[in-house]
Design an enzyme around this catalytic site. Structure first.
Site, PDB file in Angstrom:
ATOM      1  CD  GLU A 278       0.861  -1.206   9.502  1.00 19.50           C
ATOM      2  OE1 GLU A 278      -0.293  -1.169   9.025  1.00 19.50           O
ATOM      3  OE2 GLU A 278       1.862  -1.568   8.852  1.00 19.50           O
TER       4      GLU A 278
ATOM      5  CG  ASP B 152      -1.841   1.111   1.358  1.00 19.44           C
ATOM      6  OD1 ASP B 152      -2.249   1.660   0.330  1.00 19.44           O
ATOM      7  OD2 ASP B 152      -2.165   1.475   2.508  1.00 19.44           O
TER       8      ASP B 152
ATOM      9  CE1 TYR C  77      -4.667   0.418  10.165  1.00 14.39           C
ATOM     10  CE2 TYR C  77      -3.800  -1.803   9.877  1.00 14.39           C
ATOM     11  CZ  TYR C  77      -3.622  -0.428   9.835  1.00 14.39           C
ATOM     12  OH  TYR C  77      -2.409   0.101   9.473  1.00 14.39           O
TER      13      TYR C  77
ATOM     14  CG  ASN D  89       0.733  -4.161  11.207  1.00 18.97           C
ATOM     15  OD1 ASN D  89       1.455  -3.814  12.135  1.00 18.97           O
ATOM     16  ND2 ASN D  89       1.140  -4.174   9.943  1.00 18.97           N
TER      17      ASN D  89
ATOM     18  CE  LYS E 216      -5.894   2.904   7.480  1.00 17.58           C
ATOM     19  NZ  LYS E 216      -5.724   2.765   6.015  1.00 17.58           N
TER      20      LYS E 216
ATOM     21  CG  ASN F 173       4.048  -4.762   6.961  1.00 12.96           C
ATOM     22  OD1 ASN F 173       3.844  -4.516   8.151  1.00 12.96           O
ATOM     23  ND2 ASN F 173       3.148  -4.515   6.009  1.00 12.96           N
ATOM     24  CD  GLU F 174      -0.576  -5.846   7.420  1.00 14.03           C
ATOM     25  OE1 GLU F 174      -1.004  -5.774   6.259  1.00 14.03           O
ATOM     26  OE2 GLU F 174      -1.131  -5.269   8.378  1.00 14.03           O
TER      27      GLU F 174
ATOM     28  CD1 TRP G 131      -1.184   2.793   8.294  1.00 13.97           C
ATOM     29  CD2 TRP G 131       0.944   2.301   8.785  1.00 13.97           C
ATOM     30  NE1 TRP G 131      -0.503   2.671   7.110  1.00 13.97           N
ATOM     31  CE2 TRP G 131       0.805   2.373   7.376  1.00 13.97           C
ATOM     32  CE3 TRP G 131       2.208   2.025   9.323  1.00 13.97           C
ATOM     33  CZ2 TRP G 131       1.883   2.168   6.509  1.00 13.97           C
ATOM     34  CZ3 TRP G 131       3.267   1.814   8.469  1.00 13.97           C
ATOM     35  CH2 TRP G 131       3.084   1.886   7.074  1.00 13.97           C
TER      36      TRP G 131
ATOM     37  CE1 TYR H  12      -8.773  -0.736   5.294  1.00 10.90           C
ATOM     38  CE2 TYR H  12      -7.013  -1.227   6.830  1.00 10.90           C
ATOM     39  CZ  TYR H  12      -7.459  -0.588   5.683  1.00 10.90           C
ATOM     40  OH  TYR H  12      -6.609   0.190   4.950  1.00 10.90           O
TER      41      TYR H  12
HETATM   42  C1  BDP Z   1      -1.438  -2.524   6.585  1.00 14.14           C
HETATM   43  C2  BDP Z   1      -0.108  -2.331   5.915  1.00 14.14           C
HETATM   44  C3  BDP Z   1       0.203  -0.889   5.557  1.00 14.14           C
HETATM   45  C4  BDP Z   1      -1.041  -0.218   5.024  1.00 14.14           C
HETATM   46  C5  BDP Z   1      -2.079  -0.217   6.117  1.00 14.14           C
HETATM   47  C6  BDP Z   1      -3.378   0.467   5.686  1.00 14.14           C
HETATM   48  O1  BDP Z   1       0.945  -2.872   6.666  1.00 14.14           O
HETATM   49  O2  BDP Z   1       1.258  -0.837   4.631  1.00 14.14           O
HETATM   50  O3  BDP Z   1      -0.784   1.076   4.550  1.00 14.14           O
HETATM   51  O4  BDP Z   1      -2.395  -1.538   6.473  1.00 14.14           O
HETATM   52  O5  BDP Z   1      -4.264  -0.220   5.207  1.00 14.14           O
HETATM   53  O6  BDP Z   1      -2.059  -3.578   5.955  1.00 14.14           O
HETATM   54  O7  BDP Z   1      -3.466   1.671   5.829  1.00 14.14           O
END
Ligand code: BDP
Length: 596
Positions: free
Chosen positions: A504, A162, A469, A467, A568, A413-414, A549, A473
């Site tokens: 994150e 992303d 959300y 990470n 973000k 990462n992820e 993040w 999300y």
């Molecule tokens: C995570 C990623 C990051 C993205 C973030 C997002 O590690 O690179 O920018 O989410 O969705 O999946 O903002």
């Protein structure tokens, strides 16, 4: 390989400035030997910078393939009889380099340095032509991965991460000299016991018979505190001033090659004397529990993209200080060495990450396009990718091993981490990292799709980096549901008995958008979202860090999930604070490490 330096035996000359630049969409430049003369039909391009936004031309911004850079430089006359090298701090994502007509280097990987000896092809006092072919293509065998799709209207680059695929010569290009006998590498490991520090050093030198390695350690005032001879050894530092968070105290280790009391070569390695250790679920720096506050960042600035810029470096660190951040992660690639030097000097703790991002076709495909691929398979991310990834880990650790600021290696990462393929892919990579550096914790950043109990890779990690959300999300706009679900998941991770860093958590926020209720995208929602997260973290002892993040809004590939990039940021892309910046400042500057 050591970074170029000016010392009593070495000199360096930056080649930064305007270079000739040309796209090569047909990939004919090598065959037509564009390196063998002045680059035709070229425009001017700044180095260091990503080329994409500089030209104000969509054909350049979205370009995918080979580009050519060329400059001319004069080798200083005083370098006669010296070893002469061309050193590129980064070329994204791979490069071939010619000096005059001779190819001197090739390098894979966009964020780590490489160099070539060029003395055979140049004469001191003479001008030389330097040509660099940079290829920004991402494939399943590059780190990060991507794919070129053949569409009815031409080739399209897709990738599963992303952030915008900025490319070019992002950092300084140096010409530099060393003596013909020289110090080639230095590894220093530090320890503390009460008020005594130790520095265990290991020097690789290309020395002639009769030459030996000698080291002198000096404190920040330039006073000698210890010395030794021999390529390996241990220095004892009584009444040590340790390096620590917020206290970037550095010693200088001068490494010399000497013969009959003459200095043949001299290199200065700065050092912070500190320890990093994990004890159960605690993360200890100098045996004190440390709680990370800060951000995942990006190297991302208007116009210059991922190009390094000192004014922006200083400004970003000033904002970190203003907000009370003690750490950041180099998401999602190794940053400029200037960034790490600055972090060393200012006592900022760094989670240092490779460019292995987007090894996850399930998530990235949905969000950024490029659907329908299986992550780990003979045709996608495979054994060859794993080799490139292993090399990226080695190059990161080789480059950054002596930075006291670096506390953790993040090897990805992820990635997809809930499958047998993931386990097979990652197990050896953890070994690669631990072989390269047995002294620092190693981890990777876990994605929400691989929660506790499903993730098959976190067992290899010393520290859990998550990470999440909740409230963005998932449970979008419903912070009460988010708080419950997040607390439950985090409690299950805490059962593993390892320290947990939330690497994150964040919510897209359009600066200037306001609402009274919980409305995603507003500044108020970002604040409420962060506060909900903090309530969750404060309940769980194993949480030893929170990195929001993102530090600032940043450019991404275009898509329906992004409005002018990823929003973000706690700061806008031009570094103006959103309301969340003040909320974080209140939490991070007024609470002590014990409160967090
Ligand atoms: C995570 C990623 C990051 C993205 C973030 C997002 O590690 O690179 O920018 O989410 O969705 O999946 O903002």
């Amino acid at each position: 390989m050591l970074r170029p330096q000016d010392t009593i035996t070495r000199e360096r000359r930056s080649l930064n400035g305007l270079w000739a630049f040309r796209l090569d969409p047909q990939r004919i430049g090598v065959q037509e030997r564009w390196f063998a003369g002045r680059l035709d039909q070229a425009r001017e391009m700044a180095v260091p910078a990503s080329f994409n936004d500089v030209a104000a031309d969509p054909a350049v911004r979205d370009y995918c393939g080979d580009v050519w850079y060329q400059t001319h430089a004069r080798i200083p006359r005083g370098w006669d009889g010296q070893r002469i090298l061309l050193h590129l701090e980064s070329a994204t994502h791979r490069a071939r380099v010619w000096v005059e007509d001779v190819e001197v280097a090739q390098h894979e990987g966009g964020y780590t340095p490489f160099e070539a000896e060029v003395g055979l092809h140049v004469a001191p006092g003479r001008q030389i032509r330097i040509t660099v072919l940079v290829d920004n293509t991402l494939t399943f065998q590059s780190i990060p991965p991507g794919i070129i799709e053949d569409t009815p209207v031409g080739k399209r680059q897709r990738y599963w991460h992303d952030f915008f695929n900025y490319a070019g010569l992002h950092r300084t290009v140096w010409l530099h000299s060393t003596p013909t006998s020289y110090v080639d590498d230095i590894t220093a490991v530090t320890d503390l016991s009460g008020s005594t520090g130790t520095v265990t050093y290991d020097v690789v030198a290309h020395a002639d018979p009769g030459q030996e390695v000698a080291v002198i350690l000096r404190d920040a005032d330039g006073q000698e505190v210890a010395r030794a001879t021999g390529a390996t050894g241990r220095l004892i530092v009584p009444e040590v001033h340790p390096w620590g968070p917020g206290d970037g105290y550095l010693y200088d280790l001068e490494v010399t090659l000497v013969a009959d009391d003459e200095t043949v070569d001299s290199y200065h390695q700065s050092l912070g004397i500190r320890t990093v250790r994990i004890d159960g679920a605690r993360f200890l720096i100098n045996d004190q529990p440390f709680y990370f506050t800060g951000f995942g960042k990006h190297e991302d600035i208007a116009v210059i993209g991922k190009g390094h810029n000192d004014a922006h470096l200083v400004h970003d660190f000033a904002l970190l200080d203003w907000i009370g951040a003690n750490s950041f992660r180099t998401s999602h690639y190794p940053y400029s060495e200037d960034v790490l030097d600055y972090a060393d000097r200012h006592g900022i703790v760094v989670i240092d990450e490779t460019a292995a991002v987007g090894l996850n076709m399930a998530i990235g495909g949905g969000v950024f396009g490029g659907q329908g691929y299986q992550t780990y398979s003979p045709d996608t991310v495979n054994a060859a990718t794993q080799q490139v990834h292993a090399q990226a880990i080695r190059e990161l650790i080789t480059r950054d091993k002596n930075h006291p600021s670096v506390a953790i290696w993040s090897i990805a990462n992820e990635p997809e981490s809930d499958t047998a393929g993931a386990e097979d892919y990652f197990r050896p990579l953890f070994e690669v990292a631990r072989d390269a550096d047995p002294t620092r914790p190693v981890g990777f950043v876990n994605v929400m799709l691989a929660p506790h109990g499903r993730c098959r890779v976190s067992a290899f990690a010393d520290v859990l980096m998550l990470n999440r959300y909740y409230g963005w999300y998932v449970n979008t706009g419903d912070l009460a549901a988010a708080e419950l679900a997040w607390t439950q998941e985090l409690q299950s991770w805490a059962g593993d008995g390892k320290p947990i860093i939330i690497t994150e958590y964040g919510a897209d926020t359009l600066a200037g958008l306001h609402a009274i209720g919980d409305e995603p995208w507003t500044e108020e929602y970002q604040v409420a979202y962060l506060e909900m997260n903090h309530r969750v973290f404060d309940r769980i002892d194993a949480v030893v860090g929170e990195q929001v993040w993102n530090f600032a809004d940043f450019a991404t590939t275009s898509g329906i999930m992004r409005v002018g990039g990823n929003k973000k940021g706690v700061f806008t892309r031009d570094r103006r604070p959103k309301a969340a910046a003040f909320a974080l400042r209140r939490r991070w500057r007024t609470q002590t490490q014990d409160d967090l």
